[in-house]
Structure formats: structure tokens, C-alpha cells
Design an enzyme around this catalytic site. Structure first.
Site, PDB file in Angstrom:
ATOM      1  CG  HIS A 116      -1.855   1.100   1.338  1.00 22.45           C
ATOM      2  ND1 HIS A 116      -1.584   2.251   2.035  1.00 22.45           N
ATOM      3  CD2 HIS A 116      -3.099   1.247   0.830  1.00 22.45           C
ATOM      4  CE1 HIS A 116      -2.621   3.069   1.952  1.00 22.45           C
ATOM      5  NE2 HIS A 116      -3.552   2.487   1.232  1.00 22.45           N
ATOM      6  CB  SER A 140      -7.769  -0.288  -3.210  1.00 16.04           C
ATOM      7  OG  SER A 140      -8.050  -0.381  -1.833  1.00 16.04           O
ATOM      8  CB  ALA A 176     -11.195   7.000  -3.012  1.00 13.71           C
ATOM      9  N   GLY A 306      -7.259  21.082  -5.271  1.00 15.71           N
ATOM     10  CA  GLY A 306      -6.111  21.028  -4.366  1.00 15.71           C
ATOM     11  C   GLY A 306      -5.780  22.339  -3.693  1.00 15.71           C
ATOM     12  CD  GLN A 307      -7.014  28.367  -4.658  1.00 11.67           C
ATOM     13  OE1 GLN A 307      -7.971  28.113  -5.398  1.00 11.67           O
ATOM     14  NE2 GLN A 307      -6.545  29.590  -4.514  1.00 11.67           N
TER      15      GLN A 307
END
Length: 349
Positions: A116, A140, A176, A306-307
Site C-alpha cells: 500500500h 486496492s 478515491a 487542491g487549492q
């Protein structure tokens, strides 16, 4: 509890080294885990250390892997990771991909038989910091019901993307393909907090708000997330000749056994397309234009992907990273692990 980034890194590195892995590998693992916690992705941060330490101490992670890099074409390669720690394997694979893309414009590097690897955003950010576009997907272990189904088949199968703008501007997107990652359930358990009823179902297939009653996760956006799960399983499993779907190796069933996961890095060099400077300028313009959009009712601002995590990271750099007391107490203890993660039922964790 607030802990500095440097202290958290050292605590994690020391714990993993005590579990038996060599210091340089422990340092890489700590680097990836702290990166996640510093950006508020606590599901892939220190909450995972006890699991990694138990697997290392029980022999489920190869302490002396014989990495083998097999270049299969001008722009393609496979890194055979020999059941090394996932963070170490994924980072090495991305380093090879970056070098290949710098020389040839594009690189596709598969990583076989790894553990992982944690937050994929760390690895695609490596590409962005090198002025390249990075995409990463990985398998996963099964814990998700497919859309319309009542039996578990796929994993949370995440994907991540990063690209560089001008100066220090970077877009990072990491998700995810479930409504939430399994680590979010673990994080909720560690904080004794309820979860939204859209995240998971119980043993009877009914939505649950109890993180301890989770029996299966749900794909994001129904059939769309389900389709992405399948795509990622094909790219990081079937494409690399690895187990796929419901046969992906379990994270928790036998911590003394090696894992056989796959991950795929795709790296693109903008210099071979529109040009590096042109690309960076246009992306920064996109980021600025998104920020300038009038926010909808209830929102203060439109963020680019992402900011908001960048903002959080700046705050943690100044004020420290918020770590659950139980996790901190474990890190400073002499225990390798306090609660066994080894079980045939991953949702028992």
C-alpha cells in the site's frame, strides 16, 4: 494535539525503523505520510503507521527487496518491486517515469508486486515539481459494491493528477473512486465521529452513519464511479498481469504474507506538446480565472483542485499538524503495534 512536521516525520520514521525496516525506507514512508497529514488528508497519514508497523514486524513487507527496472519500450517500463513498502516502490517508479518523460516526452511505468503506497498525490506532485504532468492510478483490496450490486468486488481504486503552473503554482487532484476512501472511515473511527450516510452500507446493505458498522463502501456518483473503478483495475492490475477485481490481495487477511498490488504512473512532458512555458502560463491563467468566478450562495470562493489543501498546508507549517491523541501516544510508545490489524474482515478494523 499539534505536532510540527519535522517532529511527526521523526516519530513515524523511528516507529517504522523499530518495526524492522531500514532507516532510508522508513524515511521515505514517513515523508509520504507527513505530506498527507500536512495537507489535511489524515486518512493517509499517521493513522496508517500502526498497520504498516505490524505488517513490517510480521514479515509481510520485504525488508531487502531486489528492485528490477525493466524498460519495455522507449516510453514504457515495469518496476518489479519484490513486495517492497508501497511508498518506496511508488516513489522509485515515479523517479524512473520522470526521467523517461524528460527524455522522450511521455512515460508509462507500471509498478508490480508492491505494498500500500498511501496518498497518490505525493507521487504526481513529484512530476509537477519537475515541470511535468503526472497521473497515477492503483489497485486496492475489495471493499466496494459495484453499482446495482449487493456483493463486494472492487477496491477504492484511487486516481491522482498533478500539473505545474508558473512559479510555485501546482494543481493536484487526488480521489478515491468511492464516495470516500477507506482511510476516511479509519479516521472517523479514531476520532469517534459519525460518517455521512452516503459513504457506506452495513451488513444488510443499508446506509449507515456508524463507522464501526461499515460492511462495504459505495462508488462515487453511482455508475460513473463504478466505471472509473473498473478502468483503474484494468490499468493497474490486468495490464500488469496482476490479480484483479475480487482477487486483489487483501490488506488485512495475513500480515505475514506479501502483497501483489499494482500501480501505474503516466507522465507527460509539456515541452513535447504546446511547450513548457506556454503550458505553465495557460494553467496559471486557468487557476486565476477559476478563483475569479463569482461564488455560489453558501461559498466564499471557487477553488481550483487542491487549492484548499495548499491553504491547509500553509497553516500546518505555521501552527503544526493536528494529530489524534491516541495516535500520538502510540507513536511515542515502545509498542510496535497495540491492536492487531490482521483479520479476514477488513471492516473489523
Amino acid at each position: 494535539m499539534k505536532v510540527s512536521r519535522e517532529k511527526l516525520h521523526q516519530l513515524i520514521q523511528d516507529k517504522l525503523t523499530a518495526a524492522g525496516i531500514r532507516e532510508e525506507y522508513a524515511a521515505t514512508m514517513a515523508e509520504v505520510l507527513v505530506f498527507a497529514d500536512a495537507r489535511g488528508i489524515h486518512s493517509h497519514g499517521a493513522v496508517r503507521v500502526e498497520y504498516y508497523a505490524e505488517r513490517i514486524s510480521k514479515g509481510g513487507t520485504n525488508l531487502n527487496p531486489a528492485f528490477r527496472f525493466e524498460q519495455t519500450g522507449p516510453c514504457s517500463a515495469v518496476l518489479h518491486a519484490d513486495n517492497a513498502a508501497g511508498q518506496v516502490s511508488a516513489k522509485l517508479g515515479m523517479e524512473h517515469a520522470i526521467k523517461m518523460a524528460q527524455e522522450n516526452g511521455v512515460a508509462i511505468v507500471g509498478v508490480r508486486q508492491m505494498g500500500h503506497s498511501g496518498a497518490l498525490s505525493y507521487f504526481v506532485n513529484m512530476a509537477a515539481q519537475a515541470g511535468l504532468v503526472g497521473i497515477s492510478v492503483c489497485q486496492s483490496d475489495p471493499m466496494v459494491v459495484p453499482f446495482g450490486g449487493a456483493e463486494i468486488y472492487y477496491g477504492t481504486n484511487p486516481l491522482a493528477f498533478a500539473a505545474p503552473g508558473e512559479n510555485d503554482d501546482v494543481v493536484i487532484f487526488d480521489m478515491a473512486t468511492t464516495v470516500q476512501a477507506w482511510g476516511k472511515i479509519l479516521d472517523a473511527r479514531s476520532r469517534n465521529e459519525a460518517i455521512p450516510d452516503s459513504w457506506a452500507v452495513d451488513v444488510n446493505g443499508k446506509p449507515t452513519t456508524d463507522p464501526f458498522a461499515v460492511h462495504a463502501l459505495l462508488p462515487v456518483a453511482g455508475p460513473k464511479g463504478y466505471g472509473l473503478m473498473m478502468m483503474i483495475d484494468v490499468l493497474s492490475g490486468i495490464l500488469l498481469g496482476l490479480p484483479f477485481g475480487k482477487d486483489v490481495s487483501s490488506m488485512y487477511e495475513d500480515l505475514s504474507a506479501g502483497r501483489n498490488l499494482g500501480q501505474l504512473h503516466i507522465v507527460i512532458n509539456p515541452a513535447f506538446f504546446s511547450g513548457g512555458d506556454t503550458f505553465r502560463k495557460a494553467l496559471t491563467q486557468t487557476m486565476s480565472e477559476l478563483n475569479a468566478i463569482t461564488p455560489a450562495p453558501g461559498f466564499k470562493q471557487v477553488y481550483y483542485p487542491g487549492q484548499n489543501l495548499d491553504v491547509y498546508e500553509k497553516q500546518t507549517a505555521e501552527h503544526g499538524i493536528d494529530i489524534v491523541d491516541d495516535i500520538y501516544n502510540y507513536l511515542v510508545s515502545d509498542d510496535i503495534y497495540q491492536h492487531s490489524y490482521e483479520t479476514k474482515n477488513p471492516f473489523a478494523q
